[in-house]
Enzyme design. Structure first.
Site, PDB file in Angstrom:
ATOM      1  CD  GLU A 291      -3.244   0.997   2.588  1.00 58.01           C
ATOM      2  OE1 GLU A 291      -2.926   2.320   2.888  1.00 58.01           O
ATOM      3  OE2 GLU A 291      -3.026  -0.386   2.589  1.00 58.01           O
TER       4      GLU A 291
ATOM      5  CD  GLU B 251      -4.269   5.697   3.298  1.00 58.80           C
ATOM      6  OE1 GLU B 251      -3.469   7.012   4.552  1.00 58.80           O
ATOM      7  OE2 GLU B 251      -3.355   4.701   3.215  1.00 58.80           O
TER       8      GLU B 251
ATOM      9  CG  HIS C 198      -7.493   4.957   4.747  1.00 58.65           C
ATOM     10  ND1 HIS C 198      -8.087   6.169   4.937  1.00 58.65           N
ATOM     11  CD2 HIS C 198      -5.977   4.207   4.826  1.00 58.65           C
ATOM     12  CE1 HIS C 198      -6.785   6.427   5.910  1.00 58.65           C
ATOM     13  NE2 HIS C 198      -5.842   5.449   5.323  1.00 58.65           N
TER      14      HIS C 198
END
Length: 378
Positions: free
Chosen positions: A224, A250, A300
């Site tokens: 990520e 995110e 997220h």
């Protein structure tokens, strides 16, 4: 039914560590709850990933557009807010604040119709979903103890992120991941979050490529934010070459921000935050857009119990959203609802099936962290 006011209150006193190097002080207000009040006494609750002062300022801009509106058409009302603020802060904190309003509107619609939000979003594909415990990386021994404790309490999926990873040396990076895999065992899911949206992030595509190969040796399920959030071309190249899935997104706001990244093939997994991206209305459309291109949406969720409830409702309504993020040990998740979040024997969370978001805020508990009277009528 009409909207008569919108109120907000920041959460303070127990803000979890975020891994930031300079963006925030120790207990700055990061999360703000929003309440949309109606003339029939029904109140919807939303959550915003933005400091209280910015939310209040944004509401001065948004509230005139909301007063007198129906709360029963969340997608139309939220789209009106987006379009009406093109010239006054499109994206950023204005969109973050719209996120909280949108979540609250869906909560109201569910309460009025007596349905869980997930059913109103299109139907419930599942009644429970696997949460992954999300925690900051630390020195390998201390982190192993924390992971082992969570495993013993029934967790079966884990994400470790930020901390020293990618900020000291490659040897420490591998020691951290090796220790994590050893602590949780071979059958648990393990994800790694580099935290490329850190303001001091300096690693590049070559580092990300080498690190992805190392993570593959430990069966990491996704990598990520391995790059700066603006590095579109590098993300596309990394996804093509990496042996493990690449995720991110995110920090993006509004569905339009995701379109190019999805069309260019930058992500295997997109991760909009419901408390930033524009709420459930935007998040659902991003999920549909991603699904049509073979990309999963895993939200997220470094936010609050209200944000978690929204993510759970979305997970019920999107066929491929089979995981949700859960901050391990956050009072803002675990300590503000009347019903505690509880794992079942399979390490799964039940998706609330009551009206709206399916949760109720606990006045006494919430009052430890926020001006509860500003949110909830007595």
């Amino acid at each position: 039914m009409k909207i008569i006011k919108v109120t907000a209150a920041g959460l303070r006193g127990k803000t979890p560590l975020g891994g930031w190097e300079e963006e925030l002080r120790a207990d700055d207000v990061v999360h703000t709850l929003v309440a949309v009040h109606t003339d029939e006494g029904i109140v919807g609750i939303g959550s915003v990933f933005t400091t209280e002062n910015l939310v209040r300022a944004a509401l001065q801009l948004l509230e005139p557009l909301l007063l007198g509106e129906t709360p029963l058409e969340p997608e139309r009302v939220s789209e009106r807010l987006h379009r009406s603020t093109f010239w006054m802060g499109r994206g950023g904190s204005v969109t973050h604040t719209i996120s909280g309003v949108d979540i609250a509107l869906w909560d109201i619609l569910g309460k009025v119709t007596g349905q869980p939000v997930g059913r109103l979003l299109g139907g419930r594909y599942r009644e429970r979903v696997r949460p992954y415990a999300s925690l900051l990386m630390d020195e390998p021994h201390r982190m192993s103890d924390q992971l082992s404790d969570l495993r013993d309490r029934g967790w079966t999926a884990f994400k470790i992120g930020w901390g020293p990873f990618g900020r000291v040396d490659t040897r420490l990076d591998e020691e951290i991941v090796k220790a994590a895999r050893s602590a949780i065992g071979p059958d648990s899911l393990l994800m790694v979050d580099a935290g490329g949206s850190d303001s001091n992030w300096r690693n590049d595509l070559k580092w990300a490529s080498r690190t992805a190969r190392m993570l593959d040796q430990y069966e990491v399920s996704w990598f990520e934010e391995p790059l700066s959030p603006d590095a579109l071309t590098d993300y596309v190249e990394l996804r093509r070459s990496a042996p493990i899935p690449i995720s991110g997104g995110e920090v993006f706001t509004r569905r339009q921000s995701f379109l190019l990244w999805i069309e260019q093939g930058a992500f295997d997994i997109v991760q909009p935050d419901v408390t930033k991206v524009g709420g459930l209305s935007e998040q659902r459309r991003i999920g549909w857009m991603a699904q049509d291109r073979g990309i999963r949406l895993i939200p997220h969720g470094w936010n609050t119990g209200v944000g978690l409830a929204a993510d759970l409702q979305l997970a019920s309504a999107l066929a491929d959203t089979d995981l949700v993020e859960y901050i391990a040990g956050s009072e803002y998740v675990d300590g503000i609802c009347t019903q505690p979040w509880t794992l079942d024997s399979d390490g799964m969370l039940a998706i609330p099936n009551g009206p709206g978001l399916g949760i109720e805020l606990d006045r006494e508990s919430l009052g430890q962290y926020a001006d509860v009277d500003a949110l909830l009528p007595r």
